[in-house]
Structures are given as C-alpha cells and as structure tokens.
Design an enzyme around this catalytic site. Structure first.
Site, PDB file in Angstrom:
ATOM      1  N   CYS A   2       0.830  -1.196   0.000  1.00  0.00           N
ATOM      2  CA  CYS A   2       0.000   0.000   0.000  1.00  0.00           C
ATOM      3  C   CYS A   2       0.872   1.256   0.000  1.00  0.00           C
ATOM      4  CB  CYS A   2      -0.959   0.057   1.180  1.00  0.00           C
ATOM      5  SG  CYS A   2      -2.094  -1.334   1.285  1.00  0.00           S
ATOM      6  N   ARG A  27       3.401   0.119  -5.078  1.00  0.00           N
ATOM      7  CA  ARG A  27       3.137  -0.411  -3.740  1.00  0.00           C
ATOM      8  C   ARG A  27       1.720  -0.961  -3.606  1.00  0.00           C
ATOM      9  NH1 ARG A  27       6.873   1.228   0.109  1.00  0.00           N
ATOM     10  NH2 ARG A  27       5.386   0.599   1.694  1.00  0.00           N
ATOM     11  N   TRP A  76      -3.138  -2.410  -1.683  1.00  0.00           N
ATOM     12  CA  TRP A  76      -2.810  -3.808  -1.978  1.00  0.00           C
ATOM     13  C   TRP A  76      -3.573  -4.614  -0.941  1.00  0.00           C
ATOM     14  CZ3 TRP A  76      -0.636  -8.229   0.105  1.00  0.00           C
ATOM     15  CH2 TRP A  76      -0.163  -9.178  -0.812  1.00  0.00           C
ATOM     16  N   ASN A 112      -1.486   1.945   6.079  1.00  0.00           N
ATOM     17  CA  ASN A 112      -0.663   0.907   5.466  1.00  0.00           C
ATOM     18  C   ASN A 112      -0.221  -0.017   6.585  1.00  0.00           C
ATOM     19  OD1 ASN A 112       1.149  -0.648   4.035  1.00  0.00           O
ATOM     20  ND2 ASN A 112       2.751   0.914   3.973  1.00  0.00           N
ATOM     21  N   GLY A 113      -0.467  -1.319   6.422  1.00  0.00           N
ATOM     22  CA  GLY A 113      -0.070  -2.272   7.452  1.00  0.00           C
ATOM     23  C   GLY A 113      -1.188  -3.250   7.756  1.00  0.00           C
ATOM     24  N   GLU A 497      17.640 -16.653  -8.880  1.00  0.00           N
ATOM     25  CA  GLU A 497      17.191 -15.293  -9.166  1.00  0.00           C
ATOM     26  C   GLU A 497      16.629 -15.180 -10.577  1.00  0.00           C
ATOM     27  OE1 GLU A 497      16.473 -11.138  -8.801  1.00  0.00           O
ATOM     28  OE2 GLU A 497      16.520 -12.862  -7.447  1.00  0.00           O
ATOM     29  N   LYS A 501      12.826 -13.879 -11.516  1.00  0.00           N
ATOM     30  CA  LYS A 501      12.540 -12.803 -12.472  1.00  0.00           C
ATOM     31  C   LYS A 501      11.544 -13.277 -13.524  1.00  0.00           C
ATOM     32  CE  LYS A 501      14.515  -9.545 -10.725  1.00  0.00           C
ATOM     33  NZ  LYS A 501      14.062 -10.199  -9.511  1.00  0.00           N
ATOM     34  N   GLU A 504       7.862 -13.823 -11.858  1.00  0.00           N
ATOM     35  CA  GLU A 504       7.149 -12.701 -11.262  1.00  0.00           C
ATOM     36  C   GLU A 504       6.682 -11.677 -12.281  1.00  0.00           C
ATOM     37  OE1 GLU A 504       9.473 -10.543  -8.385  1.00  0.00           O
ATOM     38  OE2 GLU A 504      11.251 -10.529  -9.622  1.00  0.00           O
ATOM     39  N   HIS A 520      16.788 -36.623  -9.793  1.00  0.00           N
ATOM     40  CA  HIS A 520      16.083 -37.081  -8.597  1.00  0.00           C
ATOM     41  C   HIS A 520      14.625 -36.633  -8.635  1.00  0.00           C
ATOM     42  CE1 HIS A 520      19.700 -38.598  -6.554  1.00  0.00           C
ATOM     43  NE2 HIS A 520      20.321 -37.602  -7.163  1.00  0.00           N
ATOM     44  N   LYS A 619       6.131  -3.860  -4.040  1.00  0.00           N
ATOM     45  CA  LYS A 619       7.572  -3.654  -3.982  1.00  0.00           C
ATOM     46  C   LYS A 619       8.148  -3.953  -2.604  1.00  0.00           C
ATOM     47  CE  LYS A 619      11.591  -2.198  -5.493  1.00  0.00           C
ATOM     48  NZ  LYS A 619      12.334  -3.042  -6.453  1.00  0.00           N
TER      49      LYS A 619
END
Length: 624
Positions: A2, A27, A76, A112-113, A497, A501, A504, A520, A619
């Site tokens: 948010c 955000r 968000w 926010n939270g 990584e 990328k 996402e 395996h 983010k």
C-alpha cells in the site's frame, strides 16, 4: 504494501496527491482513493477500483476536488477483497457514501499495514454502537481513533496515542479531523513513512519518490511516534504526548532518478543503471593510498578485530535478497573459511535452534522495512547476536536497529522486480567477503581481487550490448508454459534469481534446480520443447552441468546456455548461447544474471503484461 500520501499547503491538494500516488503505484494497485478538504467544508472522499488512472479520470486529474489539505492511498488488499467500499480512505461514520462524496465524519484516514487484533477491536466498537460498512481492518482503526477522541474529549495526538497502544500489528496511519482543518495527523509502527517540509507545505508518504519533486528535506518518523503536519511545519510527539526533536535528512538523489528517462518501463531503465550504481557502491567502500587500493568499512563499524572474533555468519533475507545471500555464501565461505548459513527471514524468525553467540547476522533488505527481515533482526538482537544490515534506504528501520549498517547506492528502484538493488547488494557482500578474508588471513592476491571487482561495471555494460539477441530469443518463447533453470554452486544461485525474475513478471511457471538434482525427480517433467536454461560460468563444474543439460536435451528440451567468453564449445550442446565477459569466477554471477533479467523483461513485454507492476505483488513487503 500500500502507498499513502498526504499534503497540506497553499496549492490545490488533489493534483499533488495524485502525482505522489503515481510514484507509489508499485506499492498497491487494486484500488485508490483521496480525501480532500478546506477550512470551511467537510472532506470529500473519492475512491475507485483498479489502477490509479481510474481515480485520475474520475477526478479530472484532481481538478474536480477543491481544498488544500488531503490524504491519498493506493491499496494492496490484505483484509477484504478489492472493491470501492474496501478502498481507502475510510471514515468514522457508518456509511462510506459508496466511495464518493461529502463525508460528515469526525475522522477520515488512510493506513498501510495490518491490525492483527482488529476483530477484537471491532467487537469492542460494535458494543459502543459503531457500525461497519467494509471488511477492512483500516475502518476499525479509524473508528477506534474516533472513539477515543470523543470518549476522552482529547486532542488528535492524545486520541492517536490511546489508539495505537491498543493496536497489535503494523501501521503507517494518516488522518484528518473535522475539527482541525488544515492539519494532518500521523502515527507509525513498523510500516514505512516519511515526512517532508518546505517553506509553505508539508508532505507525508510511504516512500521518497512521492514527494521528491517538492522537497529534498525529509524526516523519518520513529516507531510509536506521532506527527502533526501544518503548512510549512511538522511537530513530532512520543506516546506521552511530549514533543520529539528531529533533524531533517537531505535526499541526495534527484527527482529525475525516479523517472523513466526515456525508457518504456522502469525495469529496463533500472537494468541499464546497474553499471553506474554498482560503480558508485564500489567507490563508496574502496579507497586508494599510495601503496594500494583497499576496502574501508569504517563507516559500518565492522573492524578487523571484530571480524576475527566471529565463528559463523548467518545471512537472513527474503526473495531476491535471499538469492543474494545464496550466491554470497559460496564466496564468503571459500575466501574467508568461515561457516555461512543463508536463511529465509520468514523461517529464521520462528526457528528454535541455538545460535552461537559469536555469530554475525547479516540482514539484507532493499527497503529496510521488510517485515519478516525486521522481525528476524530483532530476534537476533534478543538472543545477543551481533547484527549487520545491508540496505538501500537511509535511516530505514532495519538500518537504524542493526548494530552495523552497509548502504548500497542503488538509488530509487521503482519496478517491483528488483534488478539494480540486487546487484548492489551482491557487490556489498563481495566486498565483505574480501575484507573478511583479509582480516582472517585466508586470502592471497587481495589487490587482484579488488581490480576484478572494479572491472565489473564496464563488463556489465558489455553484457547489455547483447540485449537485441535476447529480445529475439524471448519472442520465440513467449508462449512457453514451463521453464527450468539449472546450475551448480554459484550458478545455482544465479538460476534462483533468474527463475524468480521469469515467474514474477512474465507469469510463466519456472523453477530453479541444482543441476545434480535433475535426475532425482525433476527430469520427469521435461517434454518436447521445454526450455531449459543452464548457467555454466564455473569452470570446475562446467562439464558436469553441461552433461545434465544434455540429459534434458535427449528428452526433447530446448537448451539455452549462459557462460563466459572462451567456452565456445557450449554451442555444440545448446541451441542458444549467451556469453558474458570473463571475470574472477567468484564474482561472475553479477554478470550472468543480466541476460536473465533481460529475458524475463522481454518475455513480459512480448506478452503485453505490466512489467513494472506485476499482478499480486508489491515492492516492499511490510506485512507478514
């Protein structure tokens, strides 16, 4: 998670708020809203679902909302599905006016939270005849402020203080009171918030880019602190209502650093900024005397004697920062001969294992506000362990609370998918590895290693010169359903990584595996045309990984390989080869990741996706 903004001054507030929210859209993006008022009229609240542009259109770019004081929010969703009713701002009255219109309420606010005990608080308020129109914890928080404001007949700061001592969880809270026109009141615990002031205006925001075009002088409000914003001034208070004196910090990077600068997306701009920001970070810590170049960590407080006293290192992080730790683990252990463990912060904080007291816990976080990482830091301190932060944001919570802090110079990173912050974090850990090795007497060729590090920025630029080939390759695989990344050692960390990328921002299912683990179980998933990407930069492991790729090819896989110049025999095995310049193989992961960043980017673009704001992601993860 948010984004919040606030403005009080002489200008029309709504356009300023919308501009700030546009800088914070990374955000939150499932809904957005504004509350604006002037000295004589009640607040006007406007809320929309979807992207911020819907709110911009609904308010005629803010021109339709008069008033010089206001707050805004991009959401968000955590509590309550994305909807106009659940969107912020929320009000203390019993009706949200369906998301638009005048609001005759004592308190209007954004948050926010996460309020962890919101159900308990909601039940309390319902017993006092409060009615709720939304499913959010934020509405509970705003009504709780209203309850204490009316019950005790106190001022806004006292009402906030009584509220936040009852709240469990995290919050960055901004509210307006009908009785106090021309003022915004704020409170913070855990969630990020900054406050900026110039001669005639005051601003608050979740992050610096939202206010950078208006002021470079910002204050960092501390945990369990409150603030009163008026045009041109801000006063800070502690929980007792006493004033807290603070000095403003000057933001060194300019507003242009938070703009696209001619690139189509922030992510591509930030990929291309990597050579510069890596060089800036190197120059921050590498000094040169008449005798030699050397690493200077005096700013961090990490002395050679302290390094020698350590028996183990724990690297704790989330997401891409955890991948940085995975790669650095190989380098730090090999060069300095010290045991290193890499832990996910969300797991580490709940571990019951005994940790050696003479250990160093390194917390990595771009924002310095990552909830799990901050909790892990506090847990380590409670256990008596020494702590160090590697962060990008000056005076962030993790930076303040860690005993030692090493700053990256990545500048503002707007795209949700990290690139340049990741690379700067990696460089910091390379520098730490060399300094650990020198202090512990386990390294020959210190100067040579430093020269290799200093060569990385120019070599990054050479990798970027190959981007058109990667764009061509991405166009062929935009319809891929599954992609596998394989490598060994440092290459495995690079693959972790690269896979992140990919998934996402392109929404293509991808997985990274240690190459030796393919047989395996995982190799059963290989079908005709499955793309397998191998990282092949480590000479000692090159042939083994290449053999694993051949096993995939024999089952129909299409192979892409990333290796260094000179290993041209890779083309006898793979269908598409990408080469990066040679550098000491401890550090080559910083080059090998760039083609994978570009590949994920171009696949996302070819599919017409929102590269900078991928679905369901934010983010800065400031809640659990």
């Amino acid at each position: 998670m948010c984004g919040i903004v606030g403005y009080v001054g002489k200008k029309q507030a709504a356009p300023v708020l919308l501009q700030g929210l546009s800088k914070l859209e990374y955000r939150g993006y499932d809904s957005a809203g504004l509350a604006v008022r002037d000295d004589e009229n009640p607040s006007v609240v406007v809320k929309t679902t979807g992207k911020l542009n819907n709110l911009i259109e609904k308010t005629d770019e803010g021109r339709a909302l008069p008033g010089t004081c206001g707050i805004g929010h991009t959401r968000w969703a955590t509590h309550g599905a994305p909807s106009q009713t659940n969107a912020h701002p929320h009000v203390s009255g019993n009706c949200s006016n369906s998301g638009s219109g005048l609001v005759e309420s004592e308190v209007v606010g954004v948050h926010n939270g996460i309020v962890e005990n919101y159900q308990e608080l909601k039940a309390k308020l319902e017993r006092h005849d409060y009615r709720f129109y939304s499913e959010t914890d934020t509405e509970v928080l705003i009504k709780l402020v209203d309850y204490y404001y009316k019950k005790y007949k106190v001022g806004p700061i006292d009402a906030l203080a009584k509220t936040i001592v009852r709240v469990r969880g995290s919050y960055a809270l901004a509210v307006m009171f009908s009785d106090y026109p021309g003022k915004i009141f704020a409170a913070r615990k855990e969630s990020p918030m900054i406050i900026g002031v110039n001669q005639d205006e005051a601003f608050l925001a979740s992050d610096v880019p939202a206010i950078l075009s208006h002021t470079r002088n910002v204050y960092y409000i501390g945990n369990l602190e409150m603030a009163e914003l008026s045009a041109g001034s801000v006063i800070f208070y502690n929980l007792d209502g006493d004033r807290v004196e603070k000095e403003a910090a000057a933001i060194e990077w300019d507003a242009e650093a938070a703009e696209k600068g001619g690139y189509e997306h922030f992510m591509m701009k930030e990929i291309h900024e990597q050579p510069k920001v890596v060089l800036d970070t190197l120059h921050k810590y590498i000094r040169e005397s008449e005798a030699e170049k050397y690493i200077d960590l005096s700013e961090t407080g990490l002395s050679d004697d302290l390094i020698r006293s350590l028996s183990a290192v724990y690297i704790v992080a989330c997401g891409s920062a955890w991948h940085v730790g995975m790669e650095a683990q190989y380098v730090l252990e090999e060069l300095s001969d010290i045991p290193v463990r890499v832990e996910l912060a969300s797991e580490f904080r709940y571990r019951k294992s005994r940790l050696p007291k003479d250990s160093l816990v390194i917390i990595i976080s771009q924002s310095g506000e990552t909830a799990d990482s901050l909790a892990a830091l506090r847990m380590a301190k409670e256990k008596g362990l020494r702590t160090m932060a590697i962060v990008n944001v000056l005076d962030s919570s993790i930076a303040r609370e860690a005993e030692h802090c090493m700053y990256t110079l990545a500048g503002p990173e707007i795209s949700v998918a990290t690139t340049k912050a990741y690379s700067c974090q990696l460089i910091c850990l390379f520098l730490l590895s060399l300094q650990f090795a020198r202090a512990r007497g386990t390294l020959d060729g210190y100067g040579t290693y430093l020269e290799e590090l200093l060569s990385i920025p120019e070599k990054m630029s050479k990798v970027l010169d190959d981007q058109e080939r990667i764009q061509w390759f991405a166009s062929k695989y935009s319809n891929a359903k599954d992609i596998f990344f394989i490598g060994r050692g440092i290459d495995y960390a690079v693959c972790l990584e690269g896979s992140l990328k990919m998934k996402e921002i392109s929404y293509i299912h991808s997985e990274a595996y240690a190459a030796g683990e393919m047989k395996h179980g995982t190799i059963s998933l290989i079908e005709d045309g499955t793309l397998v990407i191998g990282s092949l930069t480590q000479t000692d492991l090159y042939e083994k990984t290449l053999s694993n790729m051949m096993e995939c090819a024999s089952r129909g896989a299409y192979l892409m390989g990333i290796t260094s110049y000179g290993k041209y025999d890779v083309e006898d095995t793979v269908n598409f080869a990408v080469y990066v310049p040679k550098v000491d193989e401890h550090f080559i992961g910083s080059l090998a990741i760039i083609p994978l960043q570009l590949l994920g980017y171009y696949l996302s673009v070819s599919k017409g996706l929102d590269v900078d704001k991928p679905r369901n992601l934010a983010k800065s993860v400031t809640v659990e």
